[in-house]
Write an enzyme that holds these catalytic residues in place. Structure first.
Site, mmCIF file in Angstrom:
data_model
loop_
_atom_site.group_PDB
_atom_site.id
_atom_site.type_symbol
_atom_site.label_atom_id
_atom_site.label_comp_id
_atom_site.label_asym_id
_atom_site.label_seq_id
_atom_site.Cartn_x
_atom_site.Cartn_y
_atom_site.Cartn_z
ATOM 1 N N CYS A 30 -1.875 0.883 -3.394
ATOM 2 C CA CYS A 30 -1.036 1.168 -2.219
ATOM 3 C C CYS A 30 0.382 1.573 -2.611
ATOM 4 O O CYS A 30 0.941 2.539 -2.084
ATOM 5 C CB CYS A 30 -1.008 -0.025 -1.283
ATOM 6 S SG CYS A 30 -0.864 -1.598 -2.104
ATOM 7 N N HIS A 70 5.016 -1.637 2.867
ATOM 8 C CA HIS A 70 5.643 -1.721 1.533
ATOM 9 C C HIS A 70 6.892 -0.840 1.520
ATOM 10 O O HIS A 70 6.891 0.270 2.072
ATOM 11 C CB HIS A 70 4.690 -1.201 0.461
ATOM 12 C CG HIS A 70 3.562 -2.120 0.089
ATOM 13 N ND1 HIS A 70 3.428 -3.402 0.579
ATOM 14 C CD2 HIS A 70 2.504 -1.914 -0.724
ATOM 15 C CE1 HIS A 70 2.336 -3.950 0.069
ATOM 16 N NE2 HIS A 70 1.746 -3.077 -0.731
HETATM 17 C C1 2RA Z 1 -0.817 -5.714 -3.442
HETATM 18 N N1 2RA Z 1 -1.100 -3.457 -4.318
HETATM 19 O O1 2RA Z 1 0.087 -5.269 -2.740
HETATM 20 C C2 2RA Z 1 -1.661 -4.803 -4.298
HETATM 21 C C3 2RA Z 1 -3.093 -4.773 -3.862
HETATM 22 N N2 2RA Z 1 -3.228 -4.287 -2.531
HETATM 23 O O2 2RA Z 1 -1.114 -6.916 -3.486
#
Ligand code: 2RA
Length: 342
Positions: free
Chosen positions: A132, A244
């Site tokens: 991601c 994120h």
């Molecule tokens: C996380 N990128 O954010 C890793 C797995 N999705 O935990």
């Protein structure tokens, strides 16, 4: 005539988003099968906002023969067991786990960045979805790389707890609630308290002191965008449920001003530029949830290096970071290789 599509891992965070996005984008599917572990077999789950409900089948007993493609969100262990079985039966697997990402015979695809690489999927009939935190970053880097050629990237991530699944979200919720009654509850999913805290550790530690999440951002960016780009990452878990964020610093071969970069990004596929040098002139994770875009803000020159830029990048990690990218790969596969009339 449409496609016959399987969603494997349909009861998890990403699997559910895959179903939501297939419905939202009216993916040309004649049939959709949802499969998961024995534990979830028999559950009825919604197909997005439609009134259709789908019955979960046991992946162990599912025969993929005659199905066109399968979107996998089952983790590396189950993928290792079932993806080769599905692929061998002629059902192209689009896998969200990390298992095949660095396999030279499996394309690692972000459609806005390296769509043509999907042609490689004929080798193993498997296509890998990136991590991601990598997906949103390469969407931001690609249009700038095409114009000014990137030498080096330094990125710090602020990753939401949904990246760690439902357990990660539950832990943040319970800790945040319990703190007010004086009992933050012992960490289970995370190594330390996540409520009102940040944790500089995602996935396991490697011998050089970096974490596997940081290693993924380095090697996946090289595979998707350009192997010559140097990347260094610090991946941090933050008390945010979904979305994120990334602070990205970029050094280019050629000169590029902040104004030029803004103009390029404003037109770039998958990007939404929200960048005003005033209160609120930038995007925060809460504002990206449920959206498809990779948001970019705070574009500015970095005068400490020759040809440097810094920027802020935010995206829904369950969507562009996983489910949306997988569905976009399915759309690309259909358009380029399976060619069924929609
Ligand atoms: C996380 N990128 O954010 C890793 C797995 N999705 O935990």
């Amino acid at each position: 005539m449409g496609y016959r599509v399987v969603v494997a891992g349909a009861t998890g965070n990403v699997g559910r988003e895959m179903l939501n996005i297939l419905a939202e984008r009216q993916f040309p599917a004649d049939e959709i099968a949802v499969v998961a572990s024995a534990r979830s077999t028999g559950d009825m789950i919604e197909f997005g906002d439609t009134d259709r409900k789908l019955k979960v089948q046991n992946i162990e007993h599912f025969d993929p023969t005659g199905w066109d493609m399968a979107l996998f969100a089952v983790g590396s262990e189950a993928t290792a067991i079932h993806a080769p079985r599905f692929a061998a039966a002629g059902c192209t697997v689009i896998d969200n786990s990390s298992l095949y990402r660095m396999d030279p015979d499996v394309p690692l695809i972000v459609p806005e960045v390296n769509a043509d690489a999907i042609a490689l999927h004929t080798k193993k009939n498997i296509i890998a979805n990136p991590n991601c935190s990598t997906a949103q970053m390469v969407v931001a880097l690609k249009p700038l790389h095409d114009v000014a050629k990137i030498k080096r990237v330094v990125v710090a991530t602020y990753q939401s707890v949904s990246g760690a699944g439902k357990q990660g979200m539950d832990e943040l919720f319970e800790q945040s609630r319990n703190i007010f009654v004086g009992d933050p509850a012992e960490p289970k999913k995370f190594t330390k308290q996540i409520a009102f805290n940040v944790i500089p550790h995602i996935d396991k530690f490697l011998d050089d002191g970096s974490t596997k999440e940081e290693w993924k951002m380095v090697v996946e960016t090289k595979k998707i965008l350009d192997p010559k780009i140097k990347v260094t990452a610090t991946c941090v878990r933050v008390p945010v449920f979904v979305g994120h964020s990334e602070a990205i610093n970029i050094e280019f071969e050629n000169e590029i001003s902040a104004k030029q970069a803004q103009e390029i990004l404003r037109e770039a596929p998958g990007v939404m530029l929200v960048d005003k040098r005033e209160d609120g002139g930038y995007v925060t994770p809460i504002e990206c949830v449920g959206d498809y875009a990779t948001y970019i803000s705070r574009v500015r020159e970095d005068s400490t290096v020759e040809n440097g830029l810094s920027l802020w990048c935010v995206s829904d990690n369950l969507r562009k970071g996983a489910a949306l990218n997988a569905v976009q790969i399915a759309e690309l596969l259909g358009r380029k290789h399976l060619k069924k009339a929609a």
